[in-house]
Design a protein around this motif. Structure first.
Motif, PDB file in Angstrom:
ATOM      1  N   GLN A 347       5.159  -5.863   0.817  1.00  0.00           N
ATOM      2  CA  GLN A 347       4.909  -5.748   2.260  1.00  0.00           C
ATOM      3  C   GLN A 347       6.196  -5.408   3.015  1.00  0.00           C
ATOM      4  O   GLN A 347       7.222  -6.060   2.822  1.00  0.00           O
ATOM      5  CB  GLN A 347       4.354  -7.100   2.727  1.00  0.00           C
ATOM      6  CG  GLN A 347       4.009  -7.156   4.194  1.00  0.00           C
ATOM      7  CD  GLN A 347       3.626  -8.578   4.604  1.00  0.00           C
ATOM      8  OE1 GLN A 347       2.995  -9.304   3.846  1.00  0.00           O
ATOM      9  NE2 GLN A 347       4.015  -8.953   5.807  1.00  0.00           N
ATOM     10  N   ALA A 366      -1.276  -7.072  13.350  1.00  0.00           N
ATOM     11  CA  ALA A 366      -0.037  -6.322  13.106  1.00  0.00           C
ATOM     12  C   ALA A 366       1.020  -6.749  14.112  1.00  0.00           C
ATOM     13  O   ALA A 366       0.755  -6.801  15.312  1.00  0.00           O
ATOM     14  CB  ALA A 366      -0.308  -4.829  13.245  1.00  0.00           C
ATOM     15  N   ILE A 370       1.438   0.085  12.382  1.00  0.00           N
ATOM     16  CA  ILE A 370       1.152   0.479  10.998  1.00  0.00           C
ATOM     17  C   ILE A 370       0.459   1.834  11.063  1.00  0.00           C
ATOM     18  O   ILE A 370      -0.416   2.045  11.908  1.00  0.00           O
ATOM     19  CB  ILE A 370       0.234  -0.573  10.319  1.00  0.00           C
ATOM     20  CG1 ILE A 370       0.918  -1.957  10.310  1.00  0.00           C
ATOM     21  CG2 ILE A 370      -0.135  -0.152   8.893  1.00  0.00           C
ATOM     22  CD1 ILE A 370       0.022  -3.115   9.872  1.00  0.00           C
ATOM     23  N   VAL A 376      -0.183  -2.176   3.553  1.00  0.00           N
ATOM     24  CA  VAL A 376       0.040  -3.305   4.464  1.00  0.00           C
ATOM     25  C   VAL A 376       0.531  -4.521   3.679  1.00  0.00           C
ATOM     26  O   VAL A 376       1.607  -5.043   3.910  1.00  0.00           O
ATOM     27  CB  VAL A 376      -1.243  -3.654   5.258  1.00  0.00           C
ATOM     28  CG1 VAL A 376      -0.987  -4.781   6.242  1.00  0.00           C
ATOM     29  CG2 VAL A 376      -1.787  -2.423   5.984  1.00  0.00           C
TER      30      VAL A 376
END
Ligand SMILES: C[S@@+](CC[C@H](N)C(=O)[O-])C[C@H]1O[C@@H](n2cnc3c(N)ncnc32)[C@H](O)[C@@H]1O
Length: 492
Positions: A347, A366, A370, A376
């Motif tokens: 990540q 988030a 993104i 993710v």
């Protein structure tokens, strides 16, 4: 809280952008095997640990652990892996105490921040020098504020709007109430985030913007799978665990077959990359498998990243699970920075486990933008081979391709991906991933979470849990993905 200004060593906090080096990735534990037997033949190695009987979260080494052993201030909450005791004020902490910044807060009307320190109940007002000496902590503070500002612009929930202020500026009420759940959130966020930082991946925090806060989720946090011995044996025996050359010889029986049939790949070493061939050898539908009575909707599809590690998911069919990513291993000859190793890299974007409402519970949001097609995080839990169907599958994710029939269960042990909420029009998807850094490692099924479209700061990251027909059956929990959603999540 005790308001003092102690003399301290250079405070330190890890940066959220400080994601692991390739050396760190090579040496970190890839998974743990859980065995019930005390006389197991399983031996741990540098690449994996062996756990007997039960996984138990431990308090990470550091000031928090020291405080847990010697401190006298007792927290009103008890969670796995989180210290129960702290040092009561500066006076109680040992002279050589290793002061580490836990969190930084803005105070209305003040230019300098206030801080908490790991293992201590003390809240300090800092001076003007703090920001310059602690750029990482300040960066984290700014990320939190950007997240809250984004929520302020997008949320319509009056209670959330009211509570944003509490998370932006430390209030007197919180300052003077150590028993408040707010401080428990701070602790759970800090110690779970620390697991990510120590593992070399981007961090996260928990947030509850409700006047009456609910307790943070109580589970054991793990950054890698805990694989039950029976599931591990199935992984070991699977074709996927073979080395590439063995697989080629066994399945194709002819090594030269491949050389004339190469398709383009974004691997750093396209001429050596084995990933597409591994897909052909292990996972591609053959006529036989499509006639298989298993009711598969679509043929299996290999998803390949571009040179930046992004997948093209514009026309992604999130109803069918028959997609797979195959990542490079040492057999491909590329470096750990290769774009076909995105899950292995881990990540990179900071996330927030956010209390949505009493129907959904906690979801994932988030904390940084993104992009569509971007990796993710990974879905992590206990990998098991279920013996019967009497399971509550709320936190189960079934593996259908890599080692068919295994389940990743994140109910008791898991990571932040266990919180991803359902949406009937999701912006992300779980994708099975064939991934191991070394061919000598057994292949354990892994699952990546990828964004299907751009996700803005503050926005919920969602996936579709069920197929359309199941969602529209009219039975189960009413779906709360949007106001007046007509669908239902099947009851488990
Ligand atoms: C894997 S858990 C997700 C984490 C869970 N929200 C928590 O707080 O631990 C799945 C459960 O979340 C809730 N949930 C997620 N998305 C939902 C939605 N769109 N509508 C209603 N409930 C939802 C349901 O209770 C579902 O069984």
């Amino acid at each position: 809280m005790d308001h003092v200004t102690p003399v301290k060593d250079q405070a330190s906090t890890e940066s959220y952008s400080n994601v692991g080096t390739s050396q760190q990735r090579r040496t970190r534990i890839a998974f743990a095997i859980l065995t019930r037997s005390s006389k197991t033949e399983l031996q741990g190695s540098k690449r994996f640990a062996v756990i007997h009987r039960e996984f138990k979260s431990e308090i990470p080494n550091g000031p928090g652990k020291e405080a847990n052993e010697k401190g006298t201030w007792v927290c009103p909450f008890e969670y796995p892996g989180i210290p129960k005791n702290k040092f009561f004020s500066k006076i109680e902490a040992p002279e050589d105490f290793d002061w580490k910044v836990q969190n930084v807060f803005k105070i209305k009307g003040e230019t300098s921040p206030a801080t908490t320190y790991e293992g201590s109940d003390v809240l300090w007002y800092e001076d003007d020098d703090f920001a310059a000496a602690n750029p990482d902590a300040m960066k984290l503070l700014e990320t939190r504020h950007r997240f809250l500002e984004a929520l302020q612009k997008t949320t319509k929930d009056p209670e959330v709007l009211k509570c944003i202020d509490r998370d932006q500026y430390l209030t007197k009420e919180l300052f003077n109430n150590q028993q408040h759940l707010y401080w428990h959130y701070e602790d759970v966020s800090y110690y779970h985030n620390k697991i990510h930082v120590d593992y070399g991946i981007a961090g996260f925090s928990y947030m509850c913007l409700r006047e009456e806060m609910v307790a943070p989720p109580n589970f054991q946090y793990i950054p890698y799978h805990v694989v039950k011995e029976s599931a591990y044996k199935r992984c070991l025996a699977s074709k996927g665990s073979k080395k590439y050359l063995e697989l080629e010889a066994e399945v194709a029986g002819n090594k030269s077959l491949w050389s004339s049939k190469r398709t383009p790949t974004a691997c750093e070493k396209p001429e050596k990359c084995k990933c597409n061939r591994i897909f052909q050898l292990l996972y591609k539908d053959t006529e036989d498998s499509l006639e298989d009575p298993r009711d598969r909707e679509l043929p299996r599809k290999l998803l390949q990243p571009n040179k930046a590690g992004f997948l093209d998911l514009e026309h992604f069919n999130y109803i069918s699970n028959q997609k797979i990513i195959v990542e490079c291993s040492n057999a491909c000859g590329c470096s750990e920075e290769c774009p076909r190793r995105r899950l292995q890299q881990g990540q990179k974007k900071r996330l927030v486990v956010f209390y949505e409402n009493e129907i959904i519970g906690f979801g994932l949001r988030a904390a940084e933008p993104i992009k569509a097609g971007e990796y993710v995080t990974e879905y992590v839990g206990t990998v098991l081979a279920p013996r019967n169907n009497n399971r509550n599958p709320s936190y189960d994710l079934g593996i259908e391709i890599v080692v068919e029939g295994l389940v990743i269960d994140s109910r008791k042990c898991g990571n932040l991906a266990r919180f991803v909420a359902h949406a009937c029009e999701p912006n992300a998807a779980f994708i099975e991933t064939h991934s191991r850094i070394f061919e000598t490692d057994p292949l354990i099924p892994r699952v990546s979470l990828y964004a299907l479209r751009d996700i803005a700061i503050g926005e919920a990251v969602t996936i579709c849990y069920y197929s359309r027909d199941k969602l529209s059956s009219g039975k189960g929990i009413k779906c709360a993905c949007r106001p007046n959603c007509p669908n239902h999540l099947p009851k488990n």
